[in-house]
Design a protein around this motif. Structure first.
Motif, mmCIF file in Angstrom:
data_model
loop_
_atom_site.group_PDB
_atom_site.id
_atom_site.type_symbol
_atom_site.label_atom_id
_atom_site.label_comp_id
_atom_site.label_asym_id
_atom_site.label_seq_id
_atom_site.Cartn_x
_atom_site.Cartn_y
_atom_site.Cartn_z
ATOM 1 N N GLU A 149 0.772 -1.048 0.071
ATOM 2 C CA GLU A 149 -0.109 -0.171 -0.003
ATOM 3 C C GLU A 149 0.610 1.302 0.050
ATOM 4 O OE1 GLU A 149 -2.192 -2.805 3.117
ATOM 5 O OE2 GLU A 149 -0.408 -2.700 2.011
ATOM 6 N N GLN A 150 1.847 1.198 0.716
ATOM 7 C CA GLN A 150 2.792 2.582 1.027
ATOM 8 C C GLN A 150 3.410 2.831 -0.514
ATOM 9 O OE1 GLN A 150 4.873 1.537 4.520
ATOM 10 N NE2 GLN A 150 4.177 3.477 5.161
ATOM 11 N N GLY A 151 3.463 1.906 -1.203
ATOM 12 C CA GLY A 151 4.275 2.277 -2.561
ATOM 13 C C GLY A 151 3.319 2.483 -3.786
ATOM 14 N N CYS A 152 1.861 2.748 -3.539
ATOM 15 C CA CYS A 152 0.996 2.955 -4.690
ATOM 16 C C CYS A 152 0.061 4.286 -4.292
ATOM 17 C CB CYS A 152 -0.095 1.733 -4.318
ATOM 18 S SG CYS A 152 0.567 -0.137 -4.485
ATOM 19 N N ILE A 153 -0.712 4.606 -5.330
ATOM 20 C CA ILE A 153 -1.584 5.427 -5.280
ATOM 21 C C ILE A 153 -2.905 4.629 -4.897
ATOM 22 C CG2 ILE A 153 -2.720 7.484 -6.067
ATOM 23 C CD1 ILE A 153 -0.139 8.291 -7.335
ATOM 24 N N LEU A 154 -3.931 4.888 -4.027
ATOM 25 C CA LEU A 154 -4.908 3.714 -3.959
ATOM 26 C C LEU A 154 -6.155 4.615 -4.283
ATOM 27 C CD1 LEU A 154 -3.745 2.662 -0.324
ATOM 28 C CD2 LEU A 154 -3.383 1.353 -2.668
ATOM 29 N N TYR A 155 -7.139 3.649 -4.598
ATOM 30 C CA TYR A 155 -8.654 4.005 -4.747
ATOM 31 C C TYR A 155 -9.674 2.868 -4.237
ATOM 32 C CZ TYR A 155 -8.391 1.682 -9.283
ATOM 33 O OH TYR A 155 -8.286 0.606 -10.201
ATOM 34 N N ASP A 156 -10.742 3.367 -3.966
ATOM 35 C CA ASP A 156 -11.679 2.229 -3.593
ATOM 36 C C ASP A 156 -12.658 1.893 -4.662
ATOM 37 O OD1 ASP A 156 -10.888 2.113 -0.798
ATOM 38 O OD2 ASP A 156 -11.366 3.858 -0.648
ATOM 39 N N GLY A 157 -13.128 0.784 -4.728
ATOM 40 C CA GLY A 157 -14.162 0.268 -5.858
ATOM 41 C C GLY A 157 -13.515 0.407 -7.224
ATOM 42 N N ALA A 158 -14.367 1.152 -7.870
ATOM 43 C CA ALA A 158 -13.816 1.515 -9.293
ATOM 44 C C ALA A 158 -13.531 2.835 -9.470
ATOM 45 C CB ALA A 158 -14.929 0.981 -10.480
ATOM 46 N N ASP A 159 -13.332 3.670 -8.480
ATOM 47 C CA ASP A 159 -13.407 5.217 -8.577
ATOM 48 C C ASP A 159 -11.829 5.429 -8.593
ATOM 49 O OD1 ASP A 159 -13.839 7.522 -8.653
ATOM 50 O OD2 ASP A 159 -13.683 8.028 -6.464
ATOM 51 N N VAL A 160 -11.376 5.370 -10.066
ATOM 52 C CA VAL A 160 -9.922 5.383 -10.212
ATOM 53 C C VAL A 160 -9.601 6.896 -10.493
ATOM 54 C CG1 VAL A 160 -10.188 5.268 -12.720
ATOM 55 C CG2 VAL A 160 -7.983 4.652 -11.948
ATOM 56 N N THR A 161 -10.858 7.704 -10.582
ATOM 57 C CA THR A 161 -10.638 9.093 -11.222
ATOM 58 C C THR A 161 -9.739 9.786 -10.145
ATOM 59 O OG1 THR A 161 -12.529 9.101 -12.132
ATOM 60 C CG2 THR A 161 -11.546 11.345 -11.699
ATOM 61 N N GLY A 162 -9.978 9.770 -8.931
ATOM 62 C CA GLY A 162 -9.208 10.619 -7.724
ATOM 63 C C GLY A 162 -7.760 10.107 -7.449
ATOM 64 N N ALA A 163 -7.441 8.874 -7.820
ATOM 65 C CA ALA A 163 -6.222 8.429 -7.835
ATOM 66 C C ALA A 163 -5.243 8.787 -9.000
ATOM 67 C CB ALA A 163 -6.062 6.932 -7.784
ATOM 68 N N MET A 164 -6.050 9.006 -10.088
ATOM 69 C CA MET A 164 -5.408 9.191 -11.167
ATOM 70 C C MET A 164 -4.945 10.985 -11.093
ATOM 71 S SD MET A 164 -7.084 7.381 -14.756
ATOM 72 C CE MET A 164 -5.704 8.156 -15.795
ATOM 73 N N ARG A 165 -5.913 11.729 -10.569
ATOM 74 C CA ARG A 165 -5.598 12.915 -10.325
ATOM 75 C C ARG A 165 -4.717 13.317 -9.404
ATOM 76 N NH1 ARG A 165 -10.200 14.101 -7.758
ATOM 77 N NH2 ARG A 165 -11.505 14.379 -9.685
ATOM 78 N N GLN A 166 -4.445 12.518 -8.385
ATOM 79 C CA GLN A 166 -3.371 12.522 -7.418
ATOM 80 C C GLN A 166 -2.050 12.390 -8.182
ATOM 81 O OE1 GLN A 166 -3.746 10.189 -3.972
ATOM 82 N NE2 GLN A 166 -1.642 10.299 -3.055
ATOM 83 N N ALA A 167 -2.048 11.307 -8.899
ATOM 84 C CA ALA A 167 -0.741 10.976 -9.360
ATOM 85 C C ALA A 167 -0.358 12.131 -10.647
ATOM 86 C CB ALA A 167 -0.973 9.574 -10.577
ATOM 87 N N ILE A 168 -1.246 12.775 -11.088
ATOM 88 C CA ILE A 168 -0.918 13.807 -12.229
ATOM 89 C C ILE A 168 -0.297 14.855 -11.570
ATOM 90 C CG2 ILE A 168 -1.935 15.075 -13.904
ATOM 91 C CD1 ILE A 168 -4.049 13.096 -14.388
ATOM 92 N N THR A 169 -0.681 15.207 -10.294
ATOM 93 C CA THR A 169 -0.363 16.688 -9.521
ATOM 94 C C THR A 169 0.838 16.221 -8.557
ATOM 95 O OG1 THR A 169 -2.259 16.203 -7.827
ATOM 96 C CG2 THR A 169 -2.466 17.639 -9.900
ATOM 97 N N ILE A 170 1.286 15.135 -8.576
ATOM 98 C CA ILE A 170 2.333 14.448 -7.171
ATOM 99 C C ILE A 170 3.324 15.303 -7.580
ATOM 100 C CG2 ILE A 170 3.280 12.386 -8.444
ATOM 101 C CD1 ILE A 170 2.713 11.062 -6.050
ATOM 102 N N THR A 171 4.319 15.391 -6.494
ATOM 103 C CA THR A 171 5.612 16.016 -6.722
ATOM 104 C C THR A 171 6.619 14.958 -6.987
ATOM 105 O OG1 THR A 171 6.058 15.849 -4.283
ATOM 106 C CG2 THR A 171 5.214 17.880 -5.395
ATOM 107 N N GLN A 172 7.688 15.269 -7.672
ATOM 108 C CA GLN A 172 8.858 14.010 -7.963
ATOM 109 C C GLN A 172 9.211 13.586 -6.700
ATOM 110 O OE1 GLN A 172 11.821 15.435 -10.293
ATOM 111 N NE2 GLN A 172 12.663 13.278 -10.794
#
Length: 286
Positions: free
Chosen positions: A227-250
């Motif tokens: 879990e600590q190496g991932c960006i997580l989402y619940d169910g099929a709601d991948v939108t918020g996780a992709m949003r987090q990935a797009i705006t993440i810092t290096q």
């Protein structure tokens, strides 16, 4: 020979695989049996006899599969982790731009592509346009319908096919240019239930091998303990996780990659321990 490794045991319904399991019982050296389809093995009448032998070891390819066999079928299985063991590639990182990989055959029966399409549509509406999704896999009988849907929904600028997926060198080079991996497997659809019980997705070993941070359903990540190496989402709601990935810092991206490295190191250490025990003739029980 000092040890025998069988890779892989799958469909044991025919006469030849049955004879193989019978013959294994007479072989004096340690035998390691790697299984990719644990659902087929679990019901085989000879398996319990073989796996109770002190110099036999049944291995599966994911922690949750071993847990399923132990708790549901009473079968003791270890884990063999197959992955790349070199340095993580470092793709270019340009601020908010992110490249997501979806690897494997383009088959709706294996991945929840609808959740991806919905997410990309929503992110575009929000004005987050500096990202791409790279489909790195071979076309299947149903893949044309996926490409038609992508074009129909106006997503072709963001969801693109990797070139030459049948060429392994180009396939891995294409993945090395990505930051994230999308398994697109969740517990909301019955056709994906097998990936939480008797089967494992090849996406996870690939992500751990290449340092691609999984954007992944929480339950699936928990099954691997990553879990600590991932960006997580619940169910099929991948939108918020992709949003987090797009705006993440290096820095945040590298933090997760560090956890992936630690997980990979642990699994590979278990591989080495198992093979060492087999070569020394020790009972294969741990």
């Amino acid at each position: 020979y000092e040890v025998m490794i069988l890779n892989s045991l799958e469909d044991l319904s025919g006469p030849e695989p049955r004879l193989l399991l019978e013959d294994i019982q007479e072989i004096p050296i340690p035998v390691i049996m790697i299984c990719h389809r644990a659902d087929l093995l679990a019901v085989h009448p000879l398996l319990h006899t073989v796996q109770n032998h002190p110099r036999r070891k049944l291995l599966v390819t994911a922690p949750h599969v071993a847990e399923q066999l132990r708790e549901v079928d009473g079968i003791d299985a270890g884990i063999f982790f197959s992955t790349y063991n070199g340095e993580f590639p470092q793709p270019p990182f340009h601020g908010p731009k992110a490249v997501f990989a979806v690897q494997g055959d383009l088959d709706p029966g294996k991945r929840h592509y609808e959740s991806l399409f919905n997410a990309v549509e929503e992110l575009k509406r929000e004005g987050l346009r500096h990202f791409r999704v790279r489909m790195a896999g071979r076309d299947s009988g149903n893949s044309q319908a996926l490409w038609d849907e992508i074009r129909k929904r106006g997503l072709s600028s963001h969801i693109q096919k990797a070139s030459h997926p049948e060429n392994y060198g180009r396939f891995y080079r294409s993945l090395a240019e990505c930051h994230y991996l999308l398994p697109l497997i969740d517990e909301t659809r019955p056709e994906y239930h097998r990936y939480y019980t008797y089967e494992s997705s090849s996406s996870i070993p690939l992500a751990l091998g290449m340092g691609l941070v999984p954007v992944i359903n929480r339950v699936q990540a928990q099954g691997w303990g990553i879990e600590q190496g991932c960006i997580l989402y619940d169910g099929a709601d991948v939108t918020g996780a992709m949003r987090q990935a797009i705006t993440i810092t290096q820095g945040e991206l590298h933090y997760r990659q560090k956890h992936l490295q630690e997980a990979r190191r642990f699994f590979l250490h278990q591989n080495a321990l198992l093979l060492t025990m087999a070569l020394k003739g020790a009972p294969l029980r741990f």
